[in-house]
Motif scaffolding. Sequence first.
Motif, short mmCIF file in Angstrom:
data_model
loop_
_atom_site.label_atom_id
_atom_site.label_comp_id
_atom_site.label_asym_id
_atom_site.label_seq_id
_atom_site.Cartn_x
_atom_site.Cartn_y
_atom_site.Cartn_z
N GLY A 232 0.78 -1.02 0.14
CA GLY A 232 0.00 0.06 -0.15
C GLY A 232 0.71 1.30 0.03
N SER A 233 0.37 2.41 0.29
CA SER A 233 0.87 3.56 0.28
C SER A 233 1.59 3.62 1.49
CB SER A 233 0.12 4.87 0.25
OG SER A 233 -0.89 4.88 1.23
N TYR A 234 2.60 4.36 1.75
CA TYR A 234 3.51 4.87 2.82
C TYR A 234 2.64 5.22 4.08
CZ TYR A 234 6.62 6.49 6.46
OH TYR A 234 7.46 6.72 7.64
N GLU A 235 1.71 6.00 3.76
CA GLU A 235 0.69 6.50 4.97
C GLU A 235 0.00 5.52 5.31
OE1 GLU A 235 1.00 7.96 1.74
OE2 GLU A 235 2.13 9.81 2.28
N ALA A 236 -0.73 4.58 4.80
CA ALA A 236 -1.54 3.70 5.25
C ALA A 236 -0.45 2.38 5.80
CB ALA A 236 -2.20 2.69 3.85
N LEU A 237 0.69 2.10 5.18
CA LEU A 237 1.45 1.13 5.86
C LEU A 237 2.02 1.56 7.25
CD1 LEU A 237 3.27 -0.46 2.74
CD2 LEU A 237 1.31 -1.15 4.06
N SER A 238 2.52 2.80 7.15
CA SER A 238 2.97 3.43 8.50
C SER A 238 1.91 3.51 9.53
CB SER A 238 3.56 4.65 8.40
OG SER A 238 2.60 5.86 7.87
N GLN A 239 0.70 3.57 9.14
CA GLN A 239 -0.41 3.41 10.21
C GLN A 239 -0.72 2.21 10.71
OE1 GLN A 239 -1.92 6.16 11.78
NE2 GLN A 239 -3.68 5.03 12.77
N GLN A 240 -0.49 1.25 9.67
CA GLN A 240 -0.61 -0.39 10.21
C GLN A 240 0.57 -0.53 11.31
OE1 GLN A 240 -0.50 -2.51 6.47
NE2 GLN A 240 -2.68 -2.26 6.43
N LEU A 241 1.69 -0.11 10.86
CA LEU A 241 2.85 -0.18 11.90
C LEU A 241 2.56 0.47 13.16
CD1 LEU A 241 5.68 -1.42 12.02
CD2 LEU A 241 6.45 0.94 11.17
N ARG A 242 2.16 1.66 13.33
CA ARG A 242 1.94 2.24 14.54
C ARG A 242 0.91 1.75 15.36
NH1 ARG A 242 3.21 6.93 11.28
NH2 ARG A 242 4.76 8.18 12.56
N THR A 243 -0.28 0.78 14.85
CA THR A 243 -1.38 0.16 15.27
C THR A 243 -1.04 -1.25 15.61
OG1 THR A 243 -2.48 -0.25 13.27
CG2 THR A 243 -3.12 1.65 14.46
N GLY A 244 0.10 -1.88 15.24
CA GLY A 244 0.54 -3.16 15.55
C GLY A 244 0.01 -4.06 14.61
N ALA A 245 -0.65 -3.67 13.47
CA ALA A 245 -1.14 -4.56 12.52
C ALA A 245 -0.07 -5.19 11.64
CB ALA A 245 -2.05 -3.69 11.37
N SER A 246 1.08 -4.55 11.71
CA SER A 246 2.67 -5.10 11.18
C SER A 246 3.61 -4.76 12.09
CB SER A 246 2.80 -4.22 9.79
OG SER A 246 2.96 -3.06 9.82
N ASP A 247 4.53 -5.47 11.90
CA ASP A 247 5.97 -5.42 12.77
C ASP A 247 7.04 -4.55 12.16
OD1 ASP A 247 4.49 -7.48 14.58
OD2 ASP A 247 5.05 -8.73 13.21
N ILE A 248 7.01 -4.63 10.77
CA ILE A 248 8.21 -4.13 10.03
C ILE A 248 7.60 -3.52 8.83
CG2 ILE A 248 10.56 -4.55 9.04
CD1 ILE A 248 10.34 -7.31 10.71
N LEU A 249 8.24 -2.22 8.78
CA LEU A 249 7.97 -1.59 7.30
C LEU A 249 9.31 -1.47 6.60
CD1 LEU A 249 6.33 0.13 5.46
CD2 LEU A 249 6.69 1.92 6.94
N ILE A 250 9.25 -1.88 5.15
CA ILE A 250 10.69 -2.06 4.67
C ILE A 250 10.29 -1.06 3.17
CG2 ILE A 250 12.35 -3.44 3.49
CD1 ILE A 250 10.96 -5.94 4.67
N GLY A 251 11.20 -0.12 3.03
CA GLY A 251 11.27 0.59 1.83
C GLY A 251 11.97 1.92 2.01
#
Length: 412
Positions: A232-251
């Motif tokens: 997804g977009s950085y905005e969507a993925l960073s929000q997932q990271l902040r809420t615990g829906a993901s552990d690691i953001l790569i890019g």
Amino acid sequence: MIAMDINLRHLRVFMQVCETGSLNRAAAELHISQPSVSVALAGIERRFGAKLLSRYAAGSQPTAAGEVLLMRLRRMENQIASALAELFGVSSQRDPTLVAKCLARIGFRQIEALIALSGSGSITEAARSGGGSPAALHRALHDLQTNIGRAILMRSPAGVAPNALGRRLAIRWQVALTELEQAVDEIRENEGRMEGRIKIASLPLARTLLLARAVNPLMAAHPNARVEVMDGSYEALSQQLRTGASDILIGALRSGSDLEGLRAEPLFEDPYAVVGRSGHPLLNSDGKGASLDQLAAQQWVAQRPGTPIRAAFDALFAGCRDAPRASIETSSLVLMRAIILESDRLSMLSRRQIAIEERENLLGCVPVADEVRSRLRTRTIGITVRENWLPSRLQKTFLECLRVAAAGLGQA
């Protein structure tokens, strides 16, 4: 979510037994009977599938699995309490017992009711996703607001919704509950079972080469591990990271306010290039390379504004008398490639993003003049995680696989 079938009070009983080293002392301090403590501990051991306490004549001590769970529970409770302290503000400073009193009244169902509502459009939708009834969810939310003693809900066109305080609380509590998932994975790791889950948020370049070169060796070594990849977009993925829906953001790494509450680790520098189809006239130009004026005269497919690559595109033509018009804007790398392949349009990407297409002689990097090369920027590719994230052994192994894969790409 794992917390739904665990009693928060039972977890606190386990923590109290670990603190006091005695079932009897824990029962006395919690004002419950010793058989109630035994029932609570048996339920927790059954739920986590491991022996958590060793019992001796002199008392009880946590096993290796119990130490793992205790550490994760302390982290979870600290995060839940910290979120409440932030909500109460100066009131918690005037009354240091305020947070503890509030915590004693709150249960998992109330916490998860707020999280479910925050992630849904209405109570009906939240209840449907959680498998409960709207009436039960409404009651849990009402009890939570009463127990907190602050307004965390408001009326909206769709009914009840969390207000700004409620949304902030939900995000922080959602991250806190991931500690239970981590505890389950780490208890299995202690038994030699590397069966945990790694939740990865991936931006385009990582999906092209980096992620595959990291995941393949990980799965070869630990075939029972589970890897989830979200894009997804950085905005969507960073929000997932902040809420615990993901552990690691790569890019591509960001900076400033984009990194609030997050921690970044650079892996390698990735220079931008001008990309076109293999038969594009500028790919077969003379040895001088395409000039800025020649590039400005082309039709372009550009990334949407607000991304590092779009900023680099705008900077390339900054000050040009006839800057190109990006008539097509998209954040989809798949669509961008398709348009370039089927036309003479150009785009700014990195060479690594088209590695497969270049190998198959479908796309290529346009040779550019020195004046253009000096204006082309680079971006930093790296890993972004939550500031307070504590990875499991499997997650640490994956991070090492990423670093090895990145080192190979950085030298390419």
